[in-house]
Design a protein around this motif. Sequence first.
Motif, PDB file in Angstrom:
ATOM      1  N   TRP A  81       0.748  -1.087  -0.026  1.00  0.00           N
ATOM      2  CA  TRP A  81       0.162  -0.087   0.014  1.00  0.00           C
ATOM      3  C   TRP A  81       0.812   1.290  -0.040  1.00  0.00           C
ATOM      4  O   TRP A  81       0.473   2.342  -0.552  1.00  0.00           O
ATOM      5  CB  TRP A  81      -0.883   0.031   1.282  1.00  0.00           C
ATOM      6  CG  TRP A  81      -2.004  -0.941   1.221  1.00  0.00           C
ATOM      7  CD1 TRP A  81      -2.441  -1.475  -0.034  1.00  0.00           C
ATOM      8  CD2 TRP A  81      -2.708  -1.616   2.315  1.00  0.00           C
ATOM      9  NE1 TRP A  81      -3.618  -2.614   0.530  1.00  0.00           N
ATOM     10  CE2 TRP A  81      -3.499  -2.427   1.929  1.00  0.00           C
ATOM     11  CE3 TRP A  81      -2.385  -1.410   3.752  1.00  0.00           C
ATOM     12  CZ2 TRP A  81      -4.345  -3.303   2.759  1.00  0.00           C
ATOM     13  CZ3 TRP A  81      -3.125  -2.183   4.557  1.00  0.00           C
ATOM     14  CH2 TRP A  81      -4.164  -3.326   4.036  1.00  0.00           C
TER      15      TRP A  81
ATOM     16  N   ARG B 159      -5.418  -9.156  -3.313  1.00  0.00           N
ATOM     17  CA  ARG B 159      -6.046  -7.951  -3.519  1.00  0.00           C
ATOM     18  C   ARG B 159      -7.295  -8.352  -4.371  1.00  0.00           C
ATOM     19  O   ARG B 159      -8.436  -7.722  -3.972  1.00  0.00           O
ATOM     20  CB  ARG B 159      -5.041  -6.973  -4.413  1.00  0.00           C
ATOM     21  CG  ARG B 159      -5.680  -5.798  -4.794  1.00  0.00           C
ATOM     22  CD  ARG B 159      -5.993  -5.088  -3.538  1.00  0.00           C
ATOM     23  NE  ARG B 159      -6.666  -3.669  -4.079  1.00  0.00           N
ATOM     24  CZ  ARG B 159      -7.931  -3.612  -4.003  1.00  0.00           C
ATOM     25  NH1 ARG B 159      -8.871  -4.722  -3.810  1.00  0.00           N
ATOM     26  NH2 ARG B 159      -8.839  -2.486  -4.484  1.00  0.00           N
TER      27      ARG B 159
ATOM     28  N   TYR C 206     -14.103  -3.563  -5.093  1.00  0.00           N
ATOM     29  CA  TYR C 206     -13.364  -2.672  -4.383  1.00  0.00           C
ATOM     30  C   TYR C 206     -11.908  -2.565  -5.178  1.00  0.00           C
ATOM     31  O   TYR C 206     -11.160  -3.365  -5.108  1.00  0.00           O
ATOM     32  CB  TYR C 206     -12.736  -2.876  -2.846  1.00  0.00           C
ATOM     33  CG  TYR C 206     -13.887  -2.447  -2.297  1.00  0.00           C
ATOM     34  CD1 TYR C 206     -13.852  -1.386  -1.446  1.00  0.00           C
ATOM     35  CD2 TYR C 206     -15.287  -2.990  -2.208  1.00  0.00           C
ATOM     36  CE1 TYR C 206     -14.826  -0.939  -0.592  1.00  0.00           C
ATOM     37  CE2 TYR C 206     -16.354  -2.634  -1.431  1.00  0.00           C
ATOM     38  CZ  TYR C 206     -16.090  -1.578  -0.524  1.00  0.00           C
ATOM     39  OH  TYR C 206     -17.108  -0.823   0.070  1.00  0.00           O
TER      40      TYR C 206
ATOM     41  N   PHE D 178      -4.505   8.821  -4.900  1.00  0.00           N
ATOM     42  CA  PHE D 178      -4.816   7.510  -4.146  1.00  0.00           C
ATOM     43  C   PHE D 178      -4.408   6.465  -4.721  1.00  0.00           C
ATOM     44  O   PHE D 178      -4.348   6.177  -6.043  1.00  0.00           O
ATOM     45  CB  PHE D 178      -6.609   7.610  -4.047  1.00  0.00           C
ATOM     46  CG  PHE D 178      -6.795   6.545  -3.279  1.00  0.00           C
ATOM     47  CD1 PHE D 178      -7.024   6.631  -1.940  1.00  0.00           C
ATOM     48  CD2 PHE D 178      -7.339   5.280  -3.793  1.00  0.00           C
ATOM     49  CE1 PHE D 178      -7.436   5.536  -1.019  1.00  0.00           C
ATOM     50  CE2 PHE D 178      -7.876   4.272  -3.067  1.00  0.00           C
ATOM     51  CZ  PHE D 178      -7.984   4.512  -1.914  1.00  0.00           C
ATOM     52  N   ASN D 179      -3.845   5.564  -3.888  1.00  0.00           N
ATOM     53  CA  ASN D 179      -3.189   4.192  -4.250  1.00  0.00           C
ATOM     54  C   ASN D 179      -4.432   3.144  -4.436  1.00  0.00           C
ATOM     55  O   ASN D 179      -4.924   2.787  -3.523  1.00  0.00           O
ATOM     56  CB  ASN D 179      -2.200   3.862  -3.272  1.00  0.00           C
ATOM     57  CG  ASN D 179      -1.585   2.546  -3.618  1.00  0.00           C
ATOM     58  OD1 ASN D 179      -2.024   1.814  -4.651  1.00  0.00           O
ATOM     59  ND2 ASN D 179      -0.594   2.123  -3.034  1.00  0.00           N
ATOM     60  N   PRO D 180      -4.806   2.713  -5.716  1.00  0.00           N
ATOM     61  CA  PRO D 180      -5.822   1.734  -5.861  1.00  0.00           C
ATOM     62  C   PRO D 180      -5.801   0.314  -5.206  1.00  0.00           C
ATOM     63  O   PRO D 180      -6.735  -0.406  -5.001  1.00  0.00           O
ATOM     64  CB  PRO D 180      -6.038   1.813  -7.300  1.00  0.00           C
ATOM     65  CG  PRO D 180      -4.820   1.928  -7.843  1.00  0.00           C
ATOM     66  CD  PRO D 180      -4.045   3.179  -7.015  1.00  0.00           C
TER      67      PRO D 180
ATOM     68  N   PRO E  31      -7.618  -1.436  -0.423  1.00  0.00           N
ATOM     69  CA  PRO E  31      -9.211  -1.413  -0.659  1.00  0.00           C
ATOM     70  C   PRO E  31      -9.922  -0.740   0.509  1.00  0.00           C
ATOM     71  O   PRO E  31     -10.121  -1.205   1.540  1.00  0.00           O
ATOM     72  CB  PRO E  31      -9.396  -2.699  -0.669  1.00  0.00           C
ATOM     73  CG  PRO E  31      -8.229  -3.262   0.139  1.00  0.00           C
ATOM     74  CD  PRO E  31      -7.165  -2.404   0.101  1.00  0.00           C
TER      75      PRO E  31
ATOM     76  N   SER F 294     -13.223   1.684   1.627  1.00  0.00           N
ATOM     77  CA  SER F 294     -14.668   2.158   1.062  1.00  0.00           C
ATOM     78  C   SER F 294     -15.013   3.399   1.663  1.00  0.00           C
ATOM     79  O   SER F 294     -14.099   4.095   2.590  1.00  0.00           O
ATOM     80  CB  SER F 294     -15.957   1.110   1.612  1.00  0.00           C
ATOM     81  OG  SER F 294     -15.869   1.505   2.998  1.00  0.00           O
TER      82      SER F 294
ATOM     83  N   PRO G 116     -16.108   2.158  -3.266  1.00  0.00           N
ATOM     84  CA  PRO G 116     -14.797   2.293  -2.910  1.00  0.00           C
ATOM     85  C   PRO G 116     -14.042   3.614  -3.424  1.00  0.00           C
ATOM     86  O   PRO G 116     -14.494   4.364  -4.155  1.00  0.00           O
ATOM     87  CB  PRO G 116     -13.777   1.338  -4.220  1.00  0.00           C
ATOM     88  CG  PRO G 116     -15.037   0.571  -4.739  1.00  0.00           C
ATOM     89  CD  PRO G 116     -16.571   1.301  -4.425  1.00  0.00           C
TER      90      PRO G 116
ATOM     91  N   SER H  22     -11.345   4.675  -4.413  1.00  0.00           N
ATOM     92  CA  SER H  22     -10.677   4.593  -5.666  1.00  0.00           C
ATOM     93  C   SER H  22     -11.667   5.044  -6.999  1.00  0.00           C
ATOM     94  O   SER H  22     -10.881   5.194  -7.974  1.00  0.00           O
ATOM     95  CB  SER H  22      -9.820   3.317  -6.070  1.00  0.00           C
ATOM     96  OG  SER H  22     -10.678   2.293  -5.744  1.00  0.00           O
ATOM     97  N   GLN H  23     -12.864   4.685  -6.755  1.00  0.00           N
ATOM     98  CA  GLN H  23     -13.578   4.909  -7.790  1.00  0.00           C
ATOM     99  C   GLN H  23     -14.462   6.019  -7.811  1.00  0.00           C
ATOM    100  O   GLN H  23     -15.346   6.318  -8.543  1.00  0.00           O
ATOM    101  CB  GLN H  23     -14.845   3.778  -7.915  1.00  0.00           C
ATOM    102  CG  GLN H  23     -14.113   2.602  -8.396  1.00  0.00           C
ATOM    103  CD  GLN H  23     -14.990   1.045  -8.233  1.00  0.00           C
ATOM    104  OE1 GLN H  23     -16.238   1.566  -8.292  1.00  0.00           O
ATOM    105  NE2 GLN H  23     -14.410   0.046  -8.256  1.00  0.00           N
TER     106      GLN H  23
ATOM    107  N   TYR I 294     -14.811  12.961  -4.437  1.00  0.00           N
ATOM    108  CA  TYR I 294     -13.994  12.804  -3.578  1.00  0.00           C
ATOM    109  C   TYR I 294     -13.945  14.017  -2.625  1.00  0.00           C
ATOM    110  O   TYR I 294     -13.920  13.897  -1.464  1.00  0.00           O
ATOM    111  CB  TYR I 294     -12.557  12.534  -4.232  1.00  0.00           C
ATOM    112  CG  TYR I 294     -11.497  12.307  -3.504  1.00  0.00           C
ATOM    113  CD1 TYR I 294     -11.100  11.155  -2.821  1.00  0.00           C
ATOM    114  CD2 TYR I 294     -10.431  13.339  -3.021  1.00  0.00           C
ATOM    115  CE1 TYR I 294     -10.171  10.776  -2.154  1.00  0.00           C
ATOM    116  CE2 TYR I 294      -9.424  12.982  -2.003  1.00  0.00           C
ATOM    117  CZ  TYR I 294      -8.981  11.907  -1.514  1.00  0.00           C
ATOM    118  OH  TYR I 294      -7.976  11.649  -0.941  1.00  0.00           O
TER     119      TYR I 294
END
Lengths: 267, 264
Positions: free
Chosen positions: A31, A207, A267, B95-97, B100, B102, B134, B136-137, B143
């Motif tokens: 991460w 992941r 996710y 942001f690092n996808p 994970p 939410s 999430p 990342s989406q 955001y």
Amino acid sequence: MTFLDDFFWRAVIAGIGVALVAGPLGCFVVWRRMSYLGDTMAHSALLGVAVGLFLKVDLMIGVFAVALAVALLLFFFQRQKLLSNDAVLGTLSHASLAMGVLLLSLMAWVRIDLMGYLFGDILAVSLNDLYWIYGGGILILLTLLMLWRPLLAITFDKELAQAEGIPVVGVQLLFMLLVAAVIALSMKIIGILLVTSLLIIPVSAARRFSNSPEQMAIGGALIGISSILLGLWTSLHFDTPSGPSIVIAAVLFFFAAHILPFRQFKY
Amino acid sequence: MLTSVETTVDELGFEISSETLIQSQNISLHIGGKELLSGISLNISKAEIVTVIGPNGAGKTTLLRLLLGLIPASSGSIYRKPKLRIGYLPQRAVFNPVLPLSVSRIMNLTGNYSKSQIETSLEETGVLALRDKPVSQLSGGEYQRVMLARALLRNPELLVLDEPVQGVDYMGESELYNLIGDLQKSHGCGVLMVSHNLHVVMASTDRVLCLNQHICCEGQPEDVTQHPEYLRLFGLDSGSALAIYSHQHDHKHHISGELSESTS
């Protein structure tokens, strides 16, 4: 005595211990985009082995100390902000590798199985190592449990975490210490050159199936254990070095997870 | 400026009133012999929106970080109201996808808030529907709204917003500024925000600080845009840019961004 007298079972139990720790810790390595840091610290392990042999202390202590020193040096250079991370890491990585080989060659009285150290040796795990791995492993996991939320916050946004009162520098230093410790603990099984693979590959495979950080950590630990079992079995039956066998097993899981058409997780 | 409020002068020379949230006196920052900020004196009070504008490299973000106490000043002193609750929205990080997370999870990263608190907050910034998505989406605008909701959870006395419309499309920009104005009123908090966007920002601002390593000029938006220092920094055209948005509000926005009934 028991099945612990058998080198294979000692290796299996040691490997499971290492994989249980490497899963949760490896998540943060991935991460935080630190895989190259793990590599650098791992390469410094050869210098650690040399230092350990020179000072006649347990090699794990030597490896841990040198890895920690490298991490602190990196931390210092990061704060200088004059060089990019990868340049510093490259320098430290090669410096420690070269120093390790030099020191070993100067100690003419020491005869070591270099291949064993570089790529792991399942014959090498002693009962004493098991105590270290499980004692140290429990300590690492407890510390990580304590650091879990602040580390997640820092990983999400360092600025924000700092503004919201998290002691960013302290948490980061403690995390480095944990990485150094896990490298020292897993060196005998995986070998110096491949030691970060156990931190990175299983969690990267996990992941695909993870909807939360915790799922990824647990999934990583489980895939790590499976890789250890498959790898050690291969190592036993085909007389291959244990480290590469474990890594190949982990890589198989990685490709299976990412290429096979499982249902897409959101996710 | 705040003549109706009693002020006290403390031993460091701060003129503190009960309205003061943050005050700085003559703070400077040098790094490696380079002067990044010099002689900054400012005062942020309750219930006002202060916008810092300035060209790239003017030290806007650095100034925020100094005021927040994230980095120490080389000289000068900063007063913060004791136990000041700050809601901070930093510049959007990449942001690092691989992580994970939410939306509802990031609301609780450094605090312990109940489900209903989190939902109320997300509702306020109009993004309740996104709570299980999430991170990342999220789009740029989504955001920033989520992060704004996150900042509100701390029940802040001061909102510190660094480029709040970063990554937000042109239509979304004025909506977001209106939302910030509404939140400032409903929560009664001060707002300190950084922007290099001249057009939209002026209308919802009480006071503008024009920064270029030092404070070039400050005052109400209409005055600042006529100031020679401002015109020199942003060019002569920018004075007229204000006109685009310098209108009287004759309507209100719901939190969702829809119009509610006219108030005029």
